[in-house]
Design a protein around this motif. Structure first.
Motif, PDB file in Angstrom:
ATOM      1  N   VAL A  64      31.076  18.137  95.388  1.00  0.00           N
ATOM      2  CA  VAL A  64      30.521  17.715  94.155  1.00  0.00           C
ATOM      3  C   VAL A  64      28.928  17.601  93.137  1.00  0.00           C
ATOM      4  O   VAL A  64      28.113  16.927  94.345  1.00  0.00           O
ATOM      5  N   ASP A  65      28.883  17.659  92.588  1.00  0.00           N
ATOM      6  CA  ASP A  65      27.528  17.377  91.921  1.00  0.00           C
ATOM      7  C   ASP A  65      27.902  17.161  90.533  1.00  0.00           C
ATOM      8  O   ASP A  65      28.827  16.619  89.934  1.00  0.00           O
ATOM      9  N   GLY A  66      26.557  16.235  90.630  1.00  0.00           N
ATOM     10  CA  GLY A  66      26.843  14.694  89.172  1.00  0.00           C
ATOM     11  C   GLY A  66      25.410  14.188  89.657  1.00  0.00           C
ATOM     12  O   GLY A  66      25.354  14.831  90.567  1.00  0.00           O
ATOM     13  N   ASP A  67      25.467  13.087  88.396  1.00  0.00           N
ATOM     14  CA  ASP A  67      23.764  12.870  88.807  1.00  0.00           C
ATOM     15  C   ASP A  67      24.146  11.183  89.521  1.00  0.00           C
ATOM     16  O   ASP A  67      24.058  10.471  89.466  1.00  0.00           O
ATOM     17  N   TRP A  68      24.486  11.265  90.253  1.00  0.00           N
ATOM     18  CA  TRP A  68      25.667   9.891  90.882  1.00  0.00           C
ATOM     19  C   TRP A  68      24.337  10.513  92.670  1.00  0.00           C
ATOM     20  O   TRP A  68      23.885   9.057  93.134  1.00  0.00           O
ATOM     21  N   ALA A  69      23.624  11.744  93.081  1.00  0.00           N
ATOM     22  CA  ALA A  69      22.906  11.949  93.692  1.00  0.00           C
ATOM     23  C   ALA A  69      22.384  13.334  93.011  1.00  0.00           C
ATOM     24  O   ALA A  69      22.699  13.504  92.091  1.00  0.00           O
ATOM     25  N   SER A  70      21.426  13.545  93.983  1.00  0.00           N
ATOM     26  CA  SER A  70      20.339  14.399  93.929  1.00  0.00           C
ATOM     27  C   SER A  70      21.030  15.588  94.032  1.00  0.00           C
ATOM     28  O   SER A  70      20.193  16.479  93.616  1.00  0.00           O
ATOM     29  N   ASP A  71      21.985  15.594  94.981  1.00  0.00           N
ATOM     30  CA  ASP A  71      22.039  17.016  95.175  1.00  0.00           C
ATOM     31  C   ASP A  71      23.912  17.039  95.606  1.00  0.00           C
ATOM     32  O   ASP A  71      24.553  16.206  95.410  1.00  0.00           O
ATOM     33  N   PRO A  72      24.469  18.235  95.200  1.00  0.00           N
ATOM     34  CA  PRO A  72      26.271  17.595  95.773  1.00  0.00           C
ATOM     35  C   PRO A  72      26.357  17.780  97.036  1.00  0.00           C
ATOM     36  O   PRO A  72      25.351  17.146  97.620  1.00  0.00           O
ATOM     37  N   TRP A  73      27.405  16.814  97.194  1.00  0.00           N
ATOM     38  CA  TRP A  73      27.515  16.057  98.131  1.00  0.00           C
ATOM     39  C   TRP A  73      29.097  15.966  98.846  1.00  0.00           C
ATOM     40  O   TRP A  73      29.948  16.635  97.303  1.00  0.00           O
ATOM     41  N   CYS A  74      29.810  15.778 100.197  1.00  0.00           N
ATOM     42  CA  CYS A  74      30.603  15.935  99.989  1.00  0.00           C
ATOM     43  C   CYS A  74      31.335  14.494  99.820  1.00  0.00           C
ATOM     44  O   CYS A  74      31.217  13.060 100.541  1.00  0.00           O
ATOM     45  N   THR A  75      32.681  14.758  98.809  1.00  0.00           N
ATOM     46  CA  THR A  75      33.610  13.057  98.884  1.00  0.00           C
ATOM     47  C   THR A  75      34.687  13.517  98.902  1.00  0.00           C
ATOM     48  O   THR A  75      35.328  14.481  99.215  1.00  0.00           O
ATOM     49  N   LYS A  76      35.748  12.376  98.362  1.00  0.00           N
ATOM     50  CA  LYS A  76      36.785  12.978  98.523  1.00  0.00           C
ATOM     51  C   LYS A  76      37.759  12.291  97.368  1.00  0.00           C
ATOM     52  O   LYS A  76      37.179  11.399  96.795  1.00  0.00           O
ATOM     53  N   ALA A  77      39.006  12.717  96.765  1.00  0.00           N
ATOM     54  CA  ALA A  77      39.795  11.810  95.590  1.00  0.00           C
ATOM     55  C   ALA A  77      40.313  10.742  95.499  1.00  0.00           C
ATOM     56  O   ALA A  77      40.583  10.365  97.153  1.00  0.00           O
ATOM     57  N   CYS A  78      40.587   9.684  94.879  1.00  0.00           N
ATOM     58  CA  CYS A  78      40.903   8.941  94.792  1.00  0.00           C
ATOM     59  C   CYS A  78      41.618   8.677  93.867  1.00  0.00           C
ATOM     60  O   CYS A  78      41.010   9.152  92.517  1.00  0.00           O
ATOM     61  N   ALA A  79      42.606   7.581  93.312  1.00  0.00           N
ATOM     62  CA  ALA A  79      43.203   6.524  92.347  1.00  0.00           C
ATOM     63  C   ALA A  79      43.139   5.659  91.643  1.00  0.00           C
ATOM     64  O   ALA A  79      43.693   5.876  90.694  1.00  0.00           O
ATOM     65  N   ASN A  80      42.257   4.645  92.583  1.00  0.00           N
ATOM     66  CA  ASN A  80      42.801   3.431  92.247  1.00  0.00           C
ATOM     67  C   ASN A  80      41.365   3.377  92.723  1.00  0.00           C
ATOM     68  O   ASN A  80      40.540   2.037  93.280  1.00  0.00           O
ATOM     69  N   PRO A  81      40.284   3.028  91.078  1.00  0.00           N
ATOM     70  CA  PRO A  81      39.039   1.939  90.984  1.00  0.00           C
ATOM     71  C   PRO A  81      38.222   1.202  91.564  1.00  0.00           C
ATOM     72  O   PRO A  81      39.998   0.299  91.427  1.00  0.00           O
ATOM     73  N   GLY A  82      38.031   0.510  92.627  1.00  0.00           N
ATOM     74  CA  GLY A  82      37.820  -0.533  93.013  1.00  0.00           C
ATOM     75  C   GLY A  82      38.574  -1.115  94.601  1.00  0.00           C
ATOM     76  O   GLY A  82      38.374  -1.864  94.322  1.00  0.00           O
ATOM     77  N   ASP A  83      39.343  -0.457  94.450  1.00  0.00           N
ATOM     78  CA  ASP A  83      39.873  -0.363  95.754  1.00  0.00           C
ATOM     79  C   ASP A  83      39.333   0.661  96.981  1.00  0.00           C
ATOM     80  O   ASP A  83      38.429   1.257  96.870  1.00  0.00           O
ATOM     81  N   TYR A  84      39.827   0.322  98.251  1.00  0.00           N
ATOM     82  CA  TYR A  84      39.059   0.815  99.502  1.00  0.00           C
ATOM     83  C   TYR A  84      39.929   2.382  99.513  1.00  0.00           C
ATOM     84  O   TYR A  84      41.347   2.300  99.218  1.00  0.00           O
ATOM     85  N   CYS A  85      38.930   3.566  99.647  1.00  0.00           N
ATOM     86  CA  CYS A  85      40.111   4.747 100.904  1.00  0.00           C
ATOM     87  C   CYS A  85      40.060   4.485 102.068  1.00  0.00           C
ATOM     88  O   CYS A  85      40.120   4.131 102.274  1.00  0.00           O
TER      89      CYS A  85
END
Length: 263
Positions: A64-85
């Motif tokens: 994913v690309d975006g301004d959370w980090a300076s470059d694209p990085w690997c993450t995974k989708a989640c559905a419960n913000p504030g909870d552990y993945c």
């Protein structure tokens, strides 16, 4: 009289060696399969929290690309913000599901961020992470009640995502209040290139202009003092055209120029 069936010592040795190879080979295959199974399958790309400049990640992850980090990085989708993945596909690296505000610039504003204990934890995963801290956006904590810290890069939050090699920034700065600053940086970098103070063999001229613009607009506000300083170089350069001092007059009239390639 019937002779008994005999096996020569050489043939016996070859057979034994062949059997040994088969046993070792089977053992290796079983061990490899076990290792892959423990990781949920063989890894075929960057892991959770790592740089993915080629656009691909290990199975179960997304680049994913975006301004959370300076470059694209690997993450995974989640559905419960504030909870552990869950750690499926993350090779044991824990993550926290976070959701970013609407002004986040990126492909998805909800994703898992790597959990950390300190900054070293983050830079071990990927050198692009700036710090380990409670998840926040523009210095405002997202989940104040949680003690959990995650890897992120606050310096890019809410900022334009610019390719550090291509420096594709010009068409992304559209606010009229920056028009003059853009023109000043174009002229300033033209002077640097002509006078061999900027090497296009090291970096594109667009990167000179982008760096100049960033320096002149800290916090999104034009620094008038710094803008006047840049204009001094431009004025000296233009005023000395056709003379031996075209690339040296600024030394008499303006403050010294440091190495423009240094960030």
């Amino acid at each position: 009289m019937t002779r008994p069936f005999c096996v020569s010592p050489l043939a016996h040795g070859v057979a034994a060696l062949t059997l040994l190879f088969l046993v070792v080979g089977c053992g290796s295959e079983a061990a490899t399969t076990g290792a892959d199974a423990s990781n949920g399958g063989a890894s075929t790309g960057p892991g959770f929290g790592e740089l993915c400049d080629k656009g691909a990640c290990a199975p179960g992850l997304a680049c994913v690309d975006g301004d959370w980090a300076s470059d694209p990085w690997c993450t995974k989708a989640c559905a419960n913000p504030g909870d552990y993945c869950d750690t499926l596909g993350t090779h044991g690296v824990s993550g926290l599901c976070i959701a970013l505000p609407s002004d986040f610039k990126g492909e998805t504003g909800t994703f898992c961020a790597p959990i950390c204990n300190n900054s070293n934890t983050c830079t071990t995963i990927w050198g692009g992470w700036e710090k380990c801290a409670k998840p926040a956006w523009k210095n405002k904590e997202l989940y104040p009640e949680l003690p959990t810290q995650v890897c992120h890069s606050p310096g890019t939050h809410g900022q334009l995502v610019i390719d550090p090699v291509e420096c594709d920034w010009k068409d992304k700065i559209t606010d009229p209040k920056f028009t003059n600053a853009k023109q000043v940086c174009k002229a300033y970098c033209g002077f640097l290139k002509t006078c061999q103070l900027w090497s296009t063999a090291k970096e594109k001229l667009d990167c000179c202009e982008w760096r100049c613009f960033q320096e002149m607009t800290p916090g999104g506000v034009v620094d008038d003092t710094l803008e006047d300083k840049k204009k001094c170089y431009i004025k000296a350069f233009n005023g000395a055209q056709g003379t031996p001092k075209v690339c040296s007059l600024h030394e008499e009239q303006c403050d010294p120029v440091g190495d423009p390639h240094k960030r």
